[in-house]
Design an enzyme around this catalytic site. Structure first.
Site, PDB file in Angstrom:
ATOM      1  N   CYS A 118      60.491 -28.635  41.575  1.00  0.00           N
ATOM      2  CA  CYS A 118      59.279 -29.372  41.196  1.00  0.00           C
ATOM      3  C   CYS A 118      59.385 -30.862  41.509  1.00  0.00           C
ATOM      4  O   CYS A 118      58.370 -31.531  41.684  1.00  0.00           O
ATOM      5  CB  CYS A 118      58.974 -29.181  39.722  1.00  0.00           C
ATOM      6  SG  CYS A 118      58.837 -27.444  39.308  1.00  0.00           S
ATOM      7  N   HIS A 265      53.402 -33.892  38.011  1.00  0.00           N
ATOM      8  CA  HIS A 265      53.593 -32.527  38.501  1.00  0.00           C
ATOM      9  C   HIS A 265      52.799 -31.575  37.608  1.00  0.00           C
ATOM     10  O   HIS A 265      52.684 -31.788  36.400  1.00  0.00           O
ATOM     11  CB  HIS A 265      55.088 -32.198  38.474  1.00  0.00           C
ATOM     12  CG  HIS A 265      55.366 -30.744  38.606  1.00  0.00           C
ATOM     13  ND1 HIS A 265      54.923 -30.015  39.679  1.00  0.00           N
ATOM     14  CD2 HIS A 265      56.027 -29.869  37.794  1.00  0.00           C
ATOM     15  CE1 HIS A 265      55.304 -28.758  39.516  1.00  0.00           C
ATOM     16  NE2 HIS A 265      55.972 -28.644  38.391  1.00  0.00           N
ATOM     17  N   ASN A 295      51.101 -23.626  39.099  1.00  0.00           N
ATOM     18  CA  ASN A 295      52.216 -24.523  39.427  1.00  0.00           C
ATOM     19  C   ASN A 295      52.659 -24.218  40.865  1.00  0.00           C
ATOM     20  O   ASN A 295      53.214 -23.150  41.132  1.00  0.00           O
ATOM     21  CB  ASN A 295      53.362 -24.277  38.426  1.00  0.00           C
ATOM     22  CG  ASN A 295      54.573 -25.151  38.694  1.00  0.00           C
ATOM     23  OD1 ASN A 295      54.656 -25.828  39.714  1.00  0.00           O
ATOM     24  ND2 ASN A 295      55.524 -25.108  37.782  1.00  0.00           N
TER      25      ASN A 295
HETATM   26  O1  UT7 Z   1      57.573 -26.465  36.956  1.00  0.00           O
HETATM   27  C1  UT7 Z   1      58.856 -26.380  36.400  1.00  0.00           C
HETATM   28  C2  UT7 Z   1      58.884 -26.723  35.001  1.00  0.00           C
HETATM   29  N1  UT7 Z   1      58.327 -25.633  34.225  1.00  0.00           N
HETATM   30  C3  UT7 Z   1      57.798 -25.909  33.078  1.00  0.00           C
HETATM   31  O2  UT7 Z   1      57.732 -27.068  32.724  1.00  0.00           O
HETATM   32  C4  UT7 Z   1      57.351 -24.761  32.188  1.00  0.00           C
HETATM   33  C5  UT7 Z   1      57.664 -25.083  30.759  1.00  0.00           C
HETATM   34  N2  UT7 Z   1      57.354 -24.022  29.788  1.00  0.00           N
HETATM   35  C6  UT7 Z   1      56.091 -23.599  29.567  1.00  0.00           C
HETATM   36  O3  UT7 Z   1      55.166 -24.032  30.200  1.00  0.00           O
HETATM   37  C7  UT7 Z   1      55.871 -22.619  28.443  1.00  0.00           C
HETATM   38  O4  UT7 Z   1      57.078 -22.433  27.728  1.00  0.00           O
HETATM   39  C8  UT7 Z   1      55.345 -21.235  28.923  1.00  0.00           C
HETATM   40  C9  UT7 Z   1      53.884 -21.363  29.335  1.00  0.00           C
HETATM   41  C10 UT7 Z   1      56.167 -20.706  30.034  1.00  0.00           C
HETATM   42  C11 UT7 Z   1      55.396 -20.218  27.763  1.00  0.00           C
HETATM   43  O5  UT7 Z   1      54.639 -20.692  26.670  1.00  0.00           O
HETATM   44  P1  UT7 Z   1      55.257 -20.695  25.209  1.00  0.00           P
HETATM   45  O6  UT7 Z   1      54.196 -21.185  24.330  1.00  0.00           O
HETATM   46  O7  UT7 Z   1      56.529 -21.470  25.238  1.00  0.00           O
HETATM   47  O8  UT7 Z   1      55.490 -19.165  24.925  1.00  0.00           O
HETATM   48  P2  UT7 Z   1      56.855 -18.393  24.624  1.00  0.00           P
HETATM   49  O9  UT7 Z   1      57.715 -18.356  25.830  1.00  0.00           O
HETATM   50  O10 UT7 Z   1      57.465 -18.922  23.374  1.00  0.00           O
HETATM   51  O11 UT7 Z   1      56.326 -16.938  24.358  1.00  0.00           O
HETATM   52  C12 UT7 Z   1      55.469 -16.651  23.250  1.00  0.00           C
HETATM   53  C13 UT7 Z   1      55.107 -15.177  23.314  1.00  0.00           C
HETATM   54  C14 UT7 Z   1      56.306 -14.259  23.498  1.00  0.00           C
HETATM   55  O12 UT7 Z   1      56.070 -13.104  22.744  1.00  0.00           O
HETATM   56  P3  UT7 Z   1      56.783 -12.927  21.306  1.00  0.00           P
HETATM   57  O13 UT7 Z   1      58.250 -12.978  21.570  1.00  0.00           O
HETATM   58  O14 UT7 Z   1      56.286 -14.058  20.465  1.00  0.00           O
HETATM   59  O15 UT7 Z   1      56.279 -11.578  20.871  1.00  0.00           O
HETATM   60  C15 UT7 Z   1      56.255 -13.906  24.969  1.00  0.00           C
HETATM   61  O16 UT7 Z   1      56.830 -12.641  25.245  1.00  0.00           O
HETATM   62  O17 UT7 Z   1      54.245 -14.939  24.440  1.00  0.00           O
HETATM   63  C16 UT7 Z   1      54.775 -13.869  25.242  1.00  0.00           C
HETATM   64  N3  UT7 Z   1      54.423 -14.099  26.632  1.00  0.00           N
HETATM   65  C17 UT7 Z   1      53.249 -13.728  27.158  1.00  0.00           C
HETATM   66  N4  UT7 Z   1      52.193 -13.101  26.631  1.00  0.00           N
HETATM   67  C18 UT7 Z   1      51.134 -12.881  27.426  1.00  0.00           C
HETATM   68  C19 UT7 Z   1      55.150 -14.710  27.588  1.00  0.00           C
HETATM   69  N5  UT7 Z   1      54.460 -14.757  28.745  1.00  0.00           N
HETATM   70  C20 UT7 Z   1      53.275 -14.138  28.496  1.00  0.00           C
HETATM   71  C21 UT7 Z   1      52.147 -13.877  29.288  1.00  0.00           C
HETATM   72  N6  UT7 Z   1      51.110 -13.237  28.716  1.00  0.00           N
HETATM   73  N7  UT7 Z   1      52.073 -14.241  30.576  1.00  0.00           N
END
Ligand code: UT7
Length: 338
Positions: A118, A265, A295
């Site tokens: 990134c 970014h 992204n």
């Molecule tokens: O470009 C490089 C740098 N990258 C970044 O900066 C990305 C940084 N991170 C993020 O943007 C966020 O952490 C994400 C968007 C990737 C994830 O969001 P989050 O609010 O941190 O969600 P989480 O990973 O804590 O997941 C919450 C829940 C989980 O379920 P449980 O364990 O609570 O039952 C995941 O399994 O959401 C679930 N989940 C999804 N549900 C529906 C994860 N991905 C998905 C999805 N659709 N695509």
């Protein structure tokens, strides 16, 4: 190679290329357990672009480069350095920059890839700027290009990453400013490799024999697809972005109030909103287009920059900061008096 001492560089032209094929959140809901609501709430993404017919990153990069050259009013014969930032090179080696030089029909000028995810575009920009100011080149083509869609696990297993990434390319032509009051003021680059495994693509890997195995493709947590500790990355991003933006401004005795445009970014709209809040900068000054592209890693900043120039937000005289954070971890900023 010019040999002439150049004090300051400037972006002389920008271009982009994104695939026509739009993949909406509802389209993804058909192939994995996710929803438009989840994706929009957590990331701000509504849709992204995926190539339809397979092609490499240089194909999009080539289109973006031609647009940037036209915008700069230059021909390829004026370019004496090519940098290609990508985490999704057409092939493992040789470099996508070398493949791009063949597409552009040039021979003998230096061409190199920058593999810094990134932050790759800003690392490439900083390198081009340094080489030009050292007299090693006069006009550099700096491209960020990615094809993510062929390398994503678009099943429920890979949904955390699969819904985020999109394909695209952006390019700039960097050259002598010709006006000491305008141009790239400075770049600030950082890396902290101890966090590599928080966001990575492990296979194919030279440290393993064979470099890629069936388990890498088919296991529960397969190493042949990008893997991310999302929350961990998020927390670092919202700290490092403000830090590196402040660093760029402070280097010139400037503050956030002086900033006209911030182009971060595009990893997650929520990250950029947190950053805007931490900086106490007006949302209207922050360029976001992740809703339409997802992204696109190394391509996201030049694509957003191109749009901000087209819609009149980036104009001559404005103080513009580009900033990135991503895998590595790496993070970076570049400050311009446009
Ligand atoms: O470009 C490089 C740098 N990258 C970044 O900066 C990305 C940084 N991170 C993020 O943007 C966020 O952490 C994400 C968007 C990737 C994830 O969001 P989050 O609010 O941190 O969600 P989480 O990973 O804590 O997941 C919450 C829940 C989980 O379920 P449980 O364990 O609570 O039952 C995941 O399994 O959401 C679930 N989940 C999804 N549900 C529906 C994860 N991905 C998905 C999805 N659709 N695509």
């Amino acid at each position: 190679m010019s040999g002439e001492r150049i004090e300051r560089t400037r972006i002389l032209g920008v271009g982009t290329a994104t695939p026509d094929h739009v993949v909406t959140n509802d389209d993804l809901s058909v192939v994995m357990e996710t929803s438009d609501e989840w994706i929009q709430q957590r990331t701000g993404i509504r849709e992204r672009r995926h190539i339809e017919a397979d092609c490499g990153a240089t194909e999009l990069g080539h289109r973006a480069a031609l647009e940037a050259l036209a915008a700069a009013g230059l021909g390829i014969e004026d370019i004496d350095l090519i940098l290609f930032a990508t985490l999704s090179p057409d092939i493992d080696w040789p470099a996508s920059a070398a493949l791009l030089s063949a597409r552009l029909g040039v021979s003998r000028i230096p061409a190199l890839d920058v593999r810094n995810q990134c932050s790759g575009f800003l690392y490439a920009l900083a390198s081009a700027d340094a080489l030009i100011r050292a007299g090693r080149a006069r006009h550099a083509l700096v491209v960020g290009g990615e094809i993510h869609s062929t390398g994503l696990d678009l099943t429920t297993r890979g949904r955390e990453v699969g819904v985020i990434f999109g394909d695209g390319a952006g390019a700039v032509v960097l050259g002598p400013s010709g006006d000491p009051g305008r141009g790239l003021l400075s770049c600030h680059l950082h890396a902290q490799g101890k966090y590599a495994e928080k966001l990575w693509l492990e296979a194919a890997a030279s440290r393993k024999r064979p470099r890629i195995s069936r388990a890498d493709l088919e296991g529960d947590d397969p190493a042949a697809f990008p893997r991310m500790s999302g929350r961990y990355v998020f927390k670092h991003a919202v700290t490092r972005f403000p830090e590196v933006i402040h660093e760029a401004l402070a280097a010139h005795g400037l503050g956030v109030a002086d900033l006209d445009v911030l182009i971060p970014h595009q990893a997650n709209l929520r990250i950029n909103q947190f950053v805007a809040q931490a900086l106490e900068i007006d949302d209207a000054k922050v360029v976001n287009n992740i809703d339409r592209y997802g992204n696109t890693t190394a391509a996201s900043i030049p694509i957003a920059l191109c749009e901000a120039i087209a819609d009149g937000r980036v104009t001559e005289g404005r103080l513009v900061c580009l900033a990135a954070f991503g895998a590595g971890f790496t993070w970076a900023s570049a400050l311009f008096r446009w």
